[in-house]
Design an enzyme around this catalytic site. Structure first.
Site, PDB file in Angstrom:
ATOM      1  N   LYS A 168       1.727  -7.966 -10.716  1.00 54.76           N
ATOM      2  CA  LYS A 168       1.084  -6.707 -11.025  1.00 54.76           C
ATOM      3  C   LYS A 168       2.135  -5.705 -11.487  1.00 54.76           C
ATOM      4  O   LYS A 168       3.291  -5.925 -11.167  1.00 54.76           O
ATOM      5  CB  LYS A 168       0.328  -6.171  -9.814  1.00 54.76           C
ATOM      6  N   LYS A 202      -1.836 -12.737   2.240  1.00 56.64           N
ATOM      7  CA  LYS A 202      -1.638 -12.379   3.650  1.00 56.64           C
ATOM      8  C   LYS A 202      -2.612 -13.164   4.514  1.00 56.64           C
ATOM      9  O   LYS A 202      -3.806 -13.238   4.218  1.00 56.64           O
ATOM     10  CB  LYS A 202      -1.865 -10.870   3.856  1.00 56.64           C
ATOM     11  N   GLU A 236       0.777   3.870   4.436  1.00 60.90           N
ATOM     12  CA  GLU A 236       2.207   3.547   4.456  1.00 60.90           C
ATOM     13  C   GLU A 236       2.988   4.789   4.877  1.00 60.90           C
ATOM     14  O   GLU A 236       2.656   5.898   4.455  1.00 60.90           O
ATOM     15  CB  GLU A 236       2.681   3.155   3.064  1.00 60.90           C
ATOM     16  N   ASP A 255      -1.443   1.752  -8.279  1.00 64.16           N
ATOM     17  CA  ASP A 255      -0.492   0.947  -7.505  1.00 64.16           C
ATOM     18  C   ASP A 255      -1.192   0.152  -6.402  1.00 64.16           C
ATOM     19  O   ASP A 255      -0.858  -1.002  -6.164  1.00 64.16           O
ATOM     20  CB  ASP A 255       0.564   1.883  -6.895  1.00 64.16           C
ATOM     21  N   HIS A 260      -5.043  -4.049  -4.311  1.00 62.13           N
ATOM     22  CA  HIS A 260      -5.141  -4.401  -2.891  1.00 62.13           C
ATOM     23  C   HIS A 260      -6.439  -3.873  -2.246  1.00 62.13           C
ATOM     24  O   HIS A 260      -7.153  -4.608  -1.570  1.00 62.13           O
ATOM     25  CB  HIS A 260      -3.947  -3.869  -2.106  1.00 62.13           C
ATOM     26  N   LYS A 356       0.940   7.217   0.572  1.00 59.87           N
ATOM     27  CA  LYS A 356       2.356   7.108   0.944  1.00 59.87           C
ATOM     28  C   LYS A 356       2.663   8.261   1.901  1.00 59.87           C
ATOM     29  O   LYS A 356       2.025   9.317   1.855  1.00 59.87           O
ATOM     30  CB  LYS A 356       3.238   7.269  -0.293  1.00 59.87           C
TER      31      LYS A 356
END
Ligand code: BG6
Length: 505
Positions: A168, A202, A236, A255, A260, A356
């Site tokens: 990606k 995962k 995060e 992103d 995801h 973030k």
């Protein structure tokens, strides 16, 4: 490499379902001097080698523009393994891996840049018996895709199979993703293209499917009748880690949401596939993405962090990060309310959020069930009986927990929420493999189940395009949350308006 060993011979294989060993092949990594190769790809290859899961006849070719000798490349890869692999360094495993490793300094924009690589691959076929089977791993910025895809597409061998792994971001909007799909498909067939979303590698993400489809108790209640809403959080505490060049263009929506987060939505909402084959699983995911209703501007919140504190340490705001524009409009946080418009989910909100510099790293899927319709107890609604929540901890503390009401011991009848927990760490003796181990091995085996198909990636972009369209018209008041907090106030309001709130941490 050794042939695939049994769990008795190799205790690291405990708990692994053994599959056939992959065919002999050569793996070419474009972007071999980059961060991803050192932090993820090479350590993953090493861990596969430790477990004897790589083919016996295997070679690795590193390609990048950096001038270095094969010896220097091997040295760098060794350091990367020592620093980042989850397994202890073993000289014998490393020696076997390093023997089949070469390096080519090439710029694929230039005529003839690929000749040396082709020679090197042919050499591996002779020396290591890699049989003309090729995997090309594009761990390079999107700007470099074009030249590499064309060059490698033109030089296909007829001797064996060819596969392409693409990192990606796959495009930056629907239009560019379509163009990229067209480009790669003019040289490779869809079943030769492996678009990576490392979340699918995962263990806990895959466990979502097992939880849903290997247990009889969840599916009957996995719908709008019993579920009040779903909350998906990808939080995060890290900032942008020196990736301003990329992040300024991408922002949180490209992103993390486009790939995801939307994968987590699809896995949570999809219908049971008829089998676990790549096409069946991906067909069901695409149906979910197609059913996602375009959220209006009132249902999308964006944010950007200002200065603040993470675990007591002062950190700068996004606009003060190196190489970020002082008036940057890039979002570092997104929350949204999505609807999956189908029979199973109509009117059931899926609240998603990612950011973030939030207080901690946490990825969870919280399924909140409807309240009990008529509790026959005198209870304090506020502190007492809460709705049941099935919480899937993707990371850290991987596991699943179910919140249920229980009687507090003693006289009278007070009720408190307790948790029935399954923790990976406690239930299984083996450590969890890194996502990249699973994905690289799957590609070597030709299994595309955990990779994103062309139509899937385009559906994801269609959703993102619709979410960002209104953003072009106004300038947000950034920064609007302090580093170390749970995002902008508007994200809380998004749920408060519906009489709900984000799950407390
Ligand atoms: C990557 C993003 O795809 O995923 C990063 O580019 C992000 O910005 C990372 O930090 C998160 O991955 P993980 O595995 O740490 O949750």
């Amino acid at each position: 490499m050794t042939e695939v060993a049994s769990a008795q011979e190799n205790p690291l294989l405990e708990g692994l379902t053994m599959r056939r060993p992959p065919d002999p092949c050569a793996l070419t990594i474009f972007g071999a001097s980059g961060d991803l190769t050192q932090r993820k790809i090479m350590p993953a290859l090493y861990s596969l080698a430790v477990r004897g899961l790589l083919p016996q006849r295997f070679g690795i070719v590193g390609v990048s523009r950096t001038a270095m000798t094969a010896e220097e490349f091997r040295e760098r890869m060794k350091e990367a393994i020592v620093e980042h692999a989850r397994d202890d360094f073993r000289e014998d495993v490393w020696e076997q891996l390093a023997e089949g490793m070469c390096y080519v300094a090439a710029n694929f924009g230039e005529e003839g840049g690929e000749e040396e690589l082709i020679d090197c691959l042919n050499g591996l076929d002779e020396r290591r018996g890699t049989a003309g089977n090729r995997v090309y791993y594009l761990a390079v910025p999107p700007g470099a895709f074009d030249d590499i895809v064309k060059a490698m597409g033109k030089h296909r061998t007829t001797a064996g199979w060819t596969r392409l792994i693409v990192e990606k971001p796959f495009g930056h909007d629907l239009q560019s993703a379509r163009e990229l799909n067209e480009l790669v498909r003019s040289y490779f067939d869809e079943d030769e293209i492996f678009r990576i979303d490392h979340y699918l590698g995962k263990e806990t993400v895959q466990n979502m499917l097992v939880l849903r489809f290997a247990n009889g108790i969840f599916e009957p209640i996995w719908n709008r009748v019993f579920i009040d809403h779903v909350q998906i959080t990808v939080a995060e505490s890290l900032g942008i880690e020196g990736r301003a060049g990329f992040y300024e263009e991408a922002g949180a929506i490209r992103d993390v949401v486009q790939n995801h987060v939307l994968q987590l939505v699809a896995l949570t909402a999809m219908e049971p596939p008829i089998d676990f084959e790549a096409e069946s699983v991906r067909n069901e995911k695409v149906k979910v993405l197609r059913a996602v209703h375009t959220p209006g501007p009132k249902h999308v919140v964006r944010g950007q962090y200002g200065p603040g504190f993470i675990e007591g340490e002062e950190v700068p705001g996004y606009r003060e990060e190196e190489e970020v524009a002082p008036d940057s409009q890039t979002e570092t946080y997104v929350a949204a309310k999505l609807f999956v418009d189908n029979w199973r989910w109509a009117d059931t909100p899926f609240y998603i959020r990612t950011g973030k510099r939030l207080p901690k790293r946490e990825t969870t899927i919280a399924i909140q069930f409807q309240r009990a319709p008529h509790p026959p107890f005198q209870i304090d609604q506020e502190g007492g009986l809460r709705p049941n929540i099935l919480l899937v901890h993707i990371q850290p503390d991987e596991g699943v927990s179910l919140a249920v009401g229980a009687k507090v011991p003693g006289q009278g009848l007070s009720i408190r929420t307790v948790h029935m927990d399954f923790l990976y760490g406690g239930a299984f003796r083996v450590g969890l493999p890194e996502a990249y181990e699973r994905l690289i091995l799957d590609c070597l085996l030709g299994d595309a189940t955990l990779f994103t198909r062309a139509d899937e990636v385009e559906e994801q972009w269609a959703i993102v395009d619709a979410m960002v369209a209104p953003w072009r018209r106004d300038r947000p008041h950034f920064p609007n949350y302090a580093a170390g907090t749970w995002g902008p106030a508007a994200a809380d309001e998004l749920l408060h308006r519906d009489g709900r709130s984000w799950r407390r941490h």
